[in-house]
Design an enzyme around this catalytic site. Structure first.
Site, PDB file in Angstrom:
ATOM      1  N   LEU A  53       0.752  -0.935  -0.150  1.00 24.37           N
ATOM      2  CA  LEU A  53      -0.026  -0.077   0.165  1.00 24.37           C
ATOM      3  C   LEU A  53       0.670   1.180   0.040  1.00 24.37           C
ATOM      4  O   LEU A  53       1.969   1.015   0.729  1.00 24.37           O
ATOM      5  CB  LEU A  53      -1.012  -0.042   1.208  1.00 24.37           C
ATOM      6  CG  LEU A  53      -2.160  -0.761   1.477  1.00 24.37           C
ATOM      7  CD1 LEU A  53      -3.060  -0.564   2.607  1.00 24.37           C
ATOM      8  CD2 LEU A  53      -3.302  -0.806   0.299  1.00 24.37           C
ATOM      9  N   ASP A  54       0.537   2.220  -0.890  1.00 19.26           N
ATOM     10  CA  ASP A  54       1.199   3.505  -0.819  1.00 19.26           C
ATOM     11  C   ASP A  54       1.508   4.019   0.765  1.00 19.26           C
ATOM     12  O   ASP A  54       0.504   3.693   1.548  1.00 19.26           O
ATOM     13  CB  ASP A  54       0.690   4.730  -1.736  1.00 19.26           C
ATOM     14  CG  ASP A  54       0.698   4.304  -3.086  1.00 19.26           C
ATOM     15  OD1 ASP A  54       1.670   3.357  -3.524  1.00 19.26           O
ATOM     16  OD2 ASP A  54      -0.256   4.606  -3.738  1.00 19.26           O
ATOM     17  N   ARG A  55       2.445   4.572   0.761  1.00 21.81           N
ATOM     18  CA  ARG A  55       2.398   5.274   2.210  1.00 21.81           C
ATOM     19  C   ARG A  55       1.404   6.059   2.831  1.00 21.81           C
ATOM     20  O   ARG A  55       1.292   5.862   3.976  1.00 21.81           O
ATOM     21  CB  ARG A  55       3.909   6.179   2.241  1.00 21.81           C
ATOM     22  CG  ARG A  55       4.210   6.789   3.638  1.00 21.81           C
ATOM     23  CD  ARG A  55       5.353   7.662   3.494  1.00 21.81           C
ATOM     24  NE  ARG A  55       5.931   8.348   4.662  1.00 21.81           N
ATOM     25  CZ  ARG A  55       6.986   9.026   4.857  1.00 21.81           C
ATOM     26  NH1 ARG A  55       8.043   8.902   3.752  1.00 21.81           N
ATOM     27  NH2 ARG A  55       7.188   9.615   6.005  1.00 21.81           N
ATOM     28  N   THR A  57      -1.634   5.622   2.211  1.00 23.90           N
ATOM     29  CA  THR A  57      -2.879   5.103   2.126  1.00 23.90           C
ATOM     30  C   THR A  57      -3.015   4.179   3.093  1.00 23.90           C
ATOM     31  O   THR A  57      -2.002   3.651   3.635  1.00 23.90           O
ATOM     32  CB  THR A  57      -2.947   4.105   0.752  1.00 23.90           C
ATOM     33  OG1 THR A  57      -2.865   4.828  -0.383  1.00 23.90           O
ATOM     34  CG2 THR A  57      -4.249   3.553   0.555  1.00 23.90           C
ATOM     35  N   HIS A 162      -0.001   3.857  -8.181  1.00 24.24           N
ATOM     36  CA  HIS A 162      -1.219   4.925  -8.013  1.00 24.24           C
ATOM     37  C   HIS A 162      -2.167   4.920  -8.826  1.00 24.24           C
ATOM     38  O   HIS A 162      -2.897   6.127  -9.356  1.00 24.24           O
ATOM     39  CB  HIS A 162      -0.294   6.293  -8.304  1.00 24.24           C
ATOM     40  CG  HIS A 162       0.742   6.508  -7.289  1.00 24.24           C
ATOM     41  ND1 HIS A 162       1.724   7.590  -7.515  1.00 24.24           N
ATOM     42  CD2 HIS A 162       1.059   5.897  -6.071  1.00 24.24           C
ATOM     43  CE1 HIS A 162       2.771   7.774  -6.275  1.00 24.24           C
ATOM     44  NE2 HIS A 162       2.393   6.417  -5.668  1.00 24.24           N
TER      45      HIS A 162
END
Length: 241
Positions: A53-55, A57, A162
């Site tokens: 997961l993106d930082r 999120t 993204h």
């Protein structure tokens, strides 16, 4: 302490906080807290990330409890043999659900990908989305005295970097709090008026067949305090998530 939302002898899943990196990265040398190391220390054994997961999120993040399990389960994530459900607060109102099929070029990092091919072809990217709620707030970001925001559910069918943030930007409904693909005016409004300093994108549910038991797993991650405050403020408490 991380919130563990599922654990058995093969897998462990947590509710990743917004702003926390999954694992150490030489690009973020100053960071001291990581989900992987924190979880390892918390349960007393090594963990192996199965996806990312993106930082910024938050939400469901699953790890294997051995390298053998990881090698068997990772292809399921790579092949999208599961359903991921996200929720986001976006600029503007979306009136109807739809499926966006809009290819995306690979997003390269200026430092890490300095020597990578800068001109790769765009790859297939598909996102299902549907509106769940709307609000008009008494704060201006431009010509009008009020500003509209929407609550959406999104289900990515592909896994581009993204993807959800870029797809919402493409639809002119950027996710609030997105500093890469969003709109600074709306991010600032939420910081100033709602004390919201995060990307309002949450991985709320992950559904898949357990590769070892054959049972369907539905892993759900609750919203954090910022999300709960906004849901109450915007009177979305009756929305079925």
């Amino acid at each position: 302490m991380l919130e563990i939302i599922y654990q058995d002898e093969y897998l462990v899943a947590v509710n990743k906080p917004a702003g926390m990196l999954v694992h150490r990265s030489w690009l973020d040398k100053h960071e001291t807290q990581f989900v992987m190391q924190t979880l390892r220390d918390q349960i007393g054994q090594h963990v192996f990330p199965l996806h990312r997961l993106d930082r910024p999120t938050s939400g469901v993040l699953v790890f294997a409890l051995s390298s053998e399990v990881a090698s068997q389960v990772m292809p399921m994530f790579a092949n999208h043999e599961m359903e991921k459900t996200y929720h986001a607060i976006i600029r503007g109102w979306i009136e109807e659900g739809d499926t966006l099929d809009y290819p995306l070029k690979e997003e390269l990092d200026k430092i890490a990908d300095k020597f990578a091919d800068q001109d790769k072809e765009a790859k297939e990217a598909i996102t299902e989305y549907r509106p769940l709620g709307k609000v008009e707030v008494p704060h201006s970001t431009g010509r009008f005295p009020t500003t509209r925001y929407g609550l959406v559910e999104m289900k990515p069918k592909t896994g581009r970097k993204h993807q959800l943030r870029r797809h919402m930007h493409h639809l002119s409904h950027p996710i609030v709090g997105d500093t890469s693909h969003g709109d600074g005016k709306h991010n600032r409004l939420f910081r100033d008026h709602y004390d919201s300093h995060r990307l309002l994108l949450h991985a709320s549910r992950l559904t898949f067949i357990h590769p070892f038991t054959g049972v369907e797993l539905v892993l759900e991650a609750k919203f954090d305090e910022t999300w709960r405050r906004l849901i109450e403020e915007f009177e979305w408490t009756d929305v079925e998530f």
